[in-house]
Write a protein that holds these residues in place. Structure first.
Motif, PDB file in Angstrom:
ATOM      1  N   LEU A  26       1.076  -1.162   0.110  1.00 17.44           N
ATOM      2  CA  LEU A  26      -0.277  -0.125   0.237  1.00 17.44           C
ATOM      3  C   LEU A  26       0.806   1.350  -0.099  1.00 17.44           C
ATOM      4  O   LEU A  26       1.548   1.330   0.998  1.00 17.44           O
ATOM      5  CB  LEU A  26      -0.745  -0.168   1.595  1.00 17.44           C
ATOM      6  N   GLU A  27       0.643   1.845  -1.081  1.00 14.39           N
ATOM      7  CA  GLU A  27       1.779   2.576  -1.315  1.00 14.39           C
ATOM      8  C   GLU A  27       1.016   4.680  -0.519  1.00 14.39           C
ATOM      9  O   GLU A  27      -0.258   4.263  -0.449  1.00 14.39           O
ATOM     10  CB  GLU A  27       2.272   3.789  -2.895  1.00 14.39           C
ATOM     11  N   SER A  28       1.543   5.023  -0.059  1.00 16.29           N
ATOM     12  CA  SER A  28       1.012   6.495   0.473  1.00 16.29           C
ATOM     13  C   SER A  28       2.155   7.918   0.220  1.00 16.29           C
ATOM     14  O   SER A  28       3.225   7.224   0.218  1.00 16.29           O
ATOM     15  CB  SER A  28       0.630   6.528   2.264  1.00 16.29           C
ATOM     16  N   GLY A  29       1.654   9.323   0.381  1.00 13.08           N
ATOM     17  CA  GLY A  29       2.683   9.747   0.405  1.00 13.08           C
ATOM     18  C   GLY A  29       2.852  11.122  -0.593  1.00 13.08           C
ATOM     19  O   GLY A  29       2.903  11.749  -0.666  1.00 13.08           O
ATOM     20  N   GLY A  30       2.113  10.481  -1.313  1.00 11.48           N
ATOM     21  CA  GLY A  30       1.125  11.398  -2.778  1.00 11.48           C
ATOM     22  C   GLY A  30       0.630  12.478  -2.881  1.00 11.48           C
ATOM     23  O   GLY A  30      -0.138  12.841  -1.694  1.00 11.48           O
ATOM     24  N   GLY A  31       1.145  13.448  -3.095  1.00 11.40           N
ATOM     25  CA  GLY A  31       0.248  14.794  -3.677  1.00 11.40           C
ATOM     26  C   GLY A  31       0.846  15.720  -4.915  1.00 11.40           C
ATOM     27  O   GLY A  31       1.492  15.163  -6.118  1.00 11.40           O
ATOM     28  N   LEU A  32       0.358  17.088  -4.452  1.00  7.87           N
ATOM     29  CA  LEU A  32       0.489  18.065  -5.142  1.00  7.87           C
ATOM     30  C   LEU A  32       1.104  18.993  -4.482  1.00  7.87           C
ATOM     31  O   LEU A  32       1.206  19.540  -3.472  1.00  7.87           O
ATOM     32  CB  LEU A  32      -0.826  19.123  -5.825  1.00  7.87           C
ATOM     33  N   VAL A  33       3.101  18.946  -4.870  1.00  6.50           N
ATOM     34  CA  VAL A  33       3.686  20.430  -4.647  1.00  6.50           C
ATOM     35  C   VAL A  33       3.830  21.402  -5.879  1.00  6.50           C
ATOM     36  O   VAL A  33       3.651  20.560  -6.869  1.00  6.50           O
ATOM     37  CB  VAL A  33       5.087  19.893  -4.083  1.00  6.50           C
ATOM     38  N   GLN A  34       4.836  22.221  -5.551  1.00  3.45           N
ATOM     39  CA  GLN A  34       5.408  22.704  -6.689  1.00  3.45           C
ATOM     40  C   GLN A  34       6.782  21.972  -7.481  1.00  3.45           C
ATOM     41  O   GLN A  34       7.420  21.582  -6.079  1.00  3.45           O
ATOM     42  CB  GLN A  34       5.598  24.381  -6.304  1.00  3.45           C
ATOM     43  N   GLY A  56      -0.988   2.428  -6.464  1.00  2.98           N
ATOM     44  CA  GLY A  56      -0.559   3.718  -6.563  1.00  2.98           C
ATOM     45  C   GLY A  56      -0.802   4.629  -6.329  1.00  2.98           C
ATOM     46  O   GLY A  56      -1.725   4.759  -5.553  1.00  2.98           O
ATOM     47  N   THR A  57      -0.088   5.998  -5.728  1.00  2.00           N
ATOM     48  CA  THR A  57      -0.117   6.844  -5.539  1.00  2.00           C
ATOM     49  C   THR A  57       0.221   8.462  -6.175  1.00  2.00           C
ATOM     50  O   THR A  57       1.236   8.180  -6.386  1.00  2.00           O
ATOM     51  CB  THR A  57       0.396   7.080  -3.730  1.00  2.00           C
ATOM     52  N   GLN A  58      -0.273   9.203  -6.211  1.00  6.54           N
ATOM     53  CA  GLN A  58      -0.569  10.345  -7.042  1.00  6.54           C
ATOM     54  C   GLN A  58       0.396  11.185  -7.118  1.00  6.54           C
ATOM     55  O   GLN A  58      -0.169  12.256  -5.805  1.00  6.54           O
ATOM     56  CB  GLN A  58      -1.804  11.035  -7.601  1.00  6.54           C
ATOM     57  N   VAL A  59       1.756  11.190  -7.793  1.00  8.85           N
ATOM     58  CA  VAL A  59       2.688  13.124  -7.687  1.00  8.85           C
ATOM     59  C   VAL A  59       2.092  13.855  -9.033  1.00  8.85           C
ATOM     60  O   VAL A  59       2.017  13.213  -9.697  1.00  8.85           O
ATOM     61  CB  VAL A  59       3.732  12.522  -7.289  1.00  8.85           C
ATOM     62  N   THR A  60       2.158  14.705  -8.084  1.00  7.77           N
ATOM     63  CA  THR A  60       1.925  15.980  -9.264  1.00  7.77           C
ATOM     64  C   THR A  60       3.242  17.149  -8.714  1.00  7.77           C
ATOM     65  O   THR A  60       2.320  17.721  -7.860  1.00  7.77           O
ATOM     66  CB  THR A  60       0.428  16.133  -9.202  1.00  7.77           C
ATOM     67  N   VAL A  61       3.401  17.246  -9.927  1.00  8.15           N
ATOM     68  CA  VAL A  61       4.456  18.394  -9.507  1.00  8.15           C
ATOM     69  C   VAL A  61       3.906  19.839 -10.724  1.00  8.15           C
ATOM     70  O   VAL A  61       3.628  19.872 -12.116  1.00  8.15           O
ATOM     71  CB  VAL A  61       5.696  17.754 -10.007  1.00  8.15           C
ATOM     72  N   SER A  62       3.933  20.624  -9.587  1.00 10.34           N
ATOM     73  CA  SER A  62       3.629  22.234 -11.039  1.00 10.34           C
ATOM     74  C   SER A  62       4.679  23.122 -11.609  1.00 10.34           C
ATOM     75  O   SER A  62       5.687  22.805  -9.897  1.00 10.34           O
ATOM     76  CB  SER A  62       2.595  22.828 -10.408  1.00 10.34           C
ATOM     77  N   SER A  63       4.415  23.274 -12.193  1.00 12.05           N
ATOM     78  CA  SER A  63       5.637  24.638 -12.969  1.00 12.05           C
ATOM     79  C   SER A  63       5.692  25.969 -11.917  1.00 12.05           C
ATOM     80  O   SER A  63       6.723  27.233 -11.641  1.00 12.05           O
ATOM     81  CB  SER A  63       5.974  24.685 -13.902  1.00 12.05           C
TER      82      SER A  63
END
Length: 127
Positions: A5-13, A120-127
């Motif tokens: 079980l994955e965890s810790g993903g999120g939306l970051v800069q 899976g865990t979603q990682v989103t990196v914004s610019s």
């Protein structure tokens, strides 16, 4: 068989850091080599990092070398992926993978060297 079980993903800069965790069920976690893979929309799954049963031998994709660090804590049945200096191109679903093996020192790069996968865990990196 071990469950992941994955965890810790999120939306970051861009430039930020994130730490992913993969928690494994069962009582034989130390028998498994562990890996991290990722998959972006429209792309095939690619290797990110892997760690041997020993917790000493590690391998990394060239795209993340020097920025990401894989580690494991067998007492907690958990493998980690510390991600620093994140880039928009790191955006993907990150998957934890495992395989039971007698090999103490091998950390495999290929997805066919693993037979158990998390959701899976979603990682989103914004610019």
């Amino acid at each position: 068989q071990v469950q992941l079980l994955e965890s810790g993903g999120g939306l970051v800069q861009a430039g930020d850091s994130l730490r992913l965790s993969c928690a494994a069920s069962g009582r034989t976690f130390s028998n498994y080599r562990m890996g991290w893979f990722r998959q972006a929309p429209g792309k095939e799954r690619e290797f990110v990092a892997a760690i041997a049963r020993s917790g000493v031998t590690t391998v990394y994709a060239d795209s993340v070398k020097g920025r990401f660090t894989i580690s494991r804590d067998n007492a907690k049945n958990t493998v980690y992926l510390q991600m620093n200096s994140l880039k928009p191109e790191d955006t993907a679903v990150y998957y934890c993978a495992a395989r039971d093996t007698p090999n103490w020192s091998y950390a495999g790069r290929a997805d066919n060297e693993y037979d158990t996968w998390g959701q899976g865990t979603q990682v989103t990196v914004s610019s």
